[in-house]
Design a protein around this motif. Structure first.
Motif, short mmCIF file in Angstrom:
data_model
loop_
_atom_site.label_atom_id
_atom_site.label_comp_id
_atom_site.label_asym_id
_atom_site.label_seq_id
_atom_site.Cartn_x
_atom_site.Cartn_y
_atom_site.Cartn_z
N TYR A 39 0.87 -1.18 0.00
CA TYR A 39 0.00 0.00 0.00
C TYR A 39 0.90 1.23 0.00
CZ TYR A 39 -4.41 2.43 0.73
OH TYR A 39 -5.53 3.23 0.57
N THR A 40 1.20 1.75 -1.19
CA THR A 40 2.21 2.79 -1.35
C THR A 40 1.62 4.19 -1.09
OG1 THR A 40 1.80 3.23 -3.70
CG2 THR A 40 3.21 1.34 -3.15
N VAL A 41 2.48 5.19 -1.19
CA VAL A 41 2.04 6.58 -0.99
C VAL A 41 1.15 7.06 -2.13
CG1 VAL A 41 4.01 7.21 0.45
CG2 VAL A 41 4.16 7.49 -2.04
N LYS A 42 1.05 6.28 -3.22
CA LYS A 42 0.16 6.63 -4.32
C LYS A 42 -1.25 6.09 -4.11
CE LYS A 42 3.85 6.95 -7.79
NZ LYS A 42 4.35 6.45 -9.09
N LEU A 61 6.62 14.26 4.07
CA LEU A 61 7.74 13.35 3.81
C LEU A 61 7.20 11.97 3.48
CD1 LEU A 61 10.70 12.31 3.91
CD2 LEU A 61 10.41 12.10 6.40
N HIS A 62 7.49 11.49 2.28
CA HIS A 62 7.14 10.13 1.88
C HIS A 62 8.39 9.26 1.97
CE1 HIS A 62 3.61 11.69 -0.82
NE2 HIS A 62 3.25 11.54 0.44
N VAL A 63 8.36 8.24 2.80
CA VAL A 63 9.47 7.30 2.88
C VAL A 63 9.11 6.10 2.00
CG1 VAL A 63 10.99 5.97 4.38
CG2 VAL A 63 9.90 8.06 5.24
N ASN A 64 9.79 5.96 0.88
CA ASN A 64 9.39 4.99 -0.15
C ASN A 64 10.25 3.72 -0.12
OD1 ASN A 64 7.32 6.68 -1.33
ND2 ASN A 64 8.98 7.95 -2.14
N LEU A 107 2.15 9.39 10.21
CA LEU A 107 1.03 8.60 9.71
C LEU A 107 1.56 7.31 9.12
CD1 LEU A 107 -1.98 9.88 7.61
CD2 LEU A 107 -0.77 7.80 6.96
N GLY A 108 1.12 6.19 9.68
CA GLY A 108 1.55 4.89 9.19
C GLY A 108 0.37 4.01 8.84
N LYS A 109 0.58 3.13 7.87
CA LYS A 109 -0.45 2.17 7.45
C LYS A 109 0.11 0.76 7.57
CE LYS A 109 -4.10 0.61 4.90
NZ LYS A 109 -4.00 -0.81 5.25
N SER A 110 -0.57 -0.10 8.34
CA SER A 110 -0.24 -1.52 8.40
C SER A 110 1.23 -1.75 8.74
CB SER A 110 -0.63 -2.18 7.07
OG SER A 110 -0.47 -3.58 7.14
N ALA A 186 -15.32 -3.04 7.51
CA ALA A 186 -14.13 -2.64 6.76
C ALA A 186 -13.03 -3.69 6.88
CB ALA A 186 -13.60 -1.31 7.26
N ASN A 187 -12.36 -3.96 5.75
CA ASN A 187 -11.26 -4.91 5.72
C ASN A 187 -9.93 -4.18 5.95
OD1 ASN A 187 -10.62 -3.68 3.24
ND2 ASN A 187 -11.59 -5.29 2.03
N HIS A 188 -8.83 -4.86 5.67
CA HIS A 188 -7.51 -4.28 5.95
C HIS A 188 -7.19 -3.08 5.07
CE1 HIS A 188 -3.59 -4.22 7.74
NE2 HIS A 188 -2.97 -4.43 6.60
N ALA A 189 -7.84 -2.97 3.92
CA ALA A 189 -7.65 -1.81 3.05
C ALA A 189 -8.60 -0.67 3.41
CB ALA A 189 -7.87 -2.21 1.59
#
Length: 223
Positions: A39-42, A61-64, A107-110, A186-189
């Protein structure tokens, strides 16, 4: 909007790219975005969250980190996690040590939430807020940080998420620093399986809650 791209030498000297976006010469602070592996910054939650921060005068700041690439083939999940924590710390050291930012959001995801305990330790507690999107509650450091952190925080998760744990969520809710947004179905996404329109509405509601959270100051919405 302006963008500045750079890389750091990360875990085992592998390159980790990052991007800083800005819309103002005098930013209020820095929003640090830690995506998932896939699940990217896009992806929608990051794309629209980034826009919300930029519109309110924050740099983003996007850490890719490219942990899906062939460079990491054969790595165990534990080693990928070690790489994540190391690489996020290195990026933060590079960016923050050469900046005048005084205020921060993380902000973090998963998978990205697994670097948040370390990131929050690195940043000034009084001037940092956190947004946890579908946190990996199976990770002890994530769970313990959510239970005990002093930073104003927002936690968003669905009850159909495989990492959802009602007992743990109830204990997290007891932390007065955290507001929890729990989406039924809601699921993980943070989407609804098989229902596109409901999924769009759900993403919209999450972004609205994030936008409101950015506008909060000492529990009161800024005008």
């Amino acid at each position: 909007m302006k963008e500045r791209s750079a890389t750091i030498s990360g875990y085992k000297n592998l390159k980790i790219p990052y991007v800083i976006q800005t819309k103002t010469d005098q930013p209020k602070g820095l929003a640090i975005m830690l995506p998932g592996i896939g699940y990217t910054v896009k992806s929608p939650l990051f794309h629209f969250s980034s826009g919300a921060f930029l519109n309110k005068g924050y740099d983003v700041l996007h850490v890719n980190y490219p942990y899906y690439s062939s460079d990491y083939e054969g790595y165990s999940f534990e080693e990928i996690t070690s790489a994540l924590i190391n690489d996020v710390s290195t990026v933060l050291n590079q960016v923050i040590d050469h900046s005048i930012y005084k205020s921060f959001y993380v902000l973090g995801k998963s998978f990205g939430t697994m670097a948040m305990p370390t990131a929050l330790d690195r940043l000034p507690t009084q001037n940092t807020k956190a947004i946890w999107l579908t946190p990996r509650l199976s990770s002890l450091p994530v769970y313990q940080t959510l239970r005990t952190c002093k930073q104003d925080s927002l936690c968003v998760i669905g009850d159909k998420d495989p990492f959802y744990d009602e007992e743990k969520i109830n204990q997290i809710i007891d932390n007065s620093s955290i507001a929890c947004m729990i989406h039924p179905t809601a699921n993980h996404a943070l989407e609804v399986d098989g229902d596109i329109l409901s999924s769009i509405d759900m993403i919209k509601s999450v972004i609205k809650r994030i936008d409101d959270f950015i506008s909060m100051k000492s529990g009161v919405l800024e005008s």
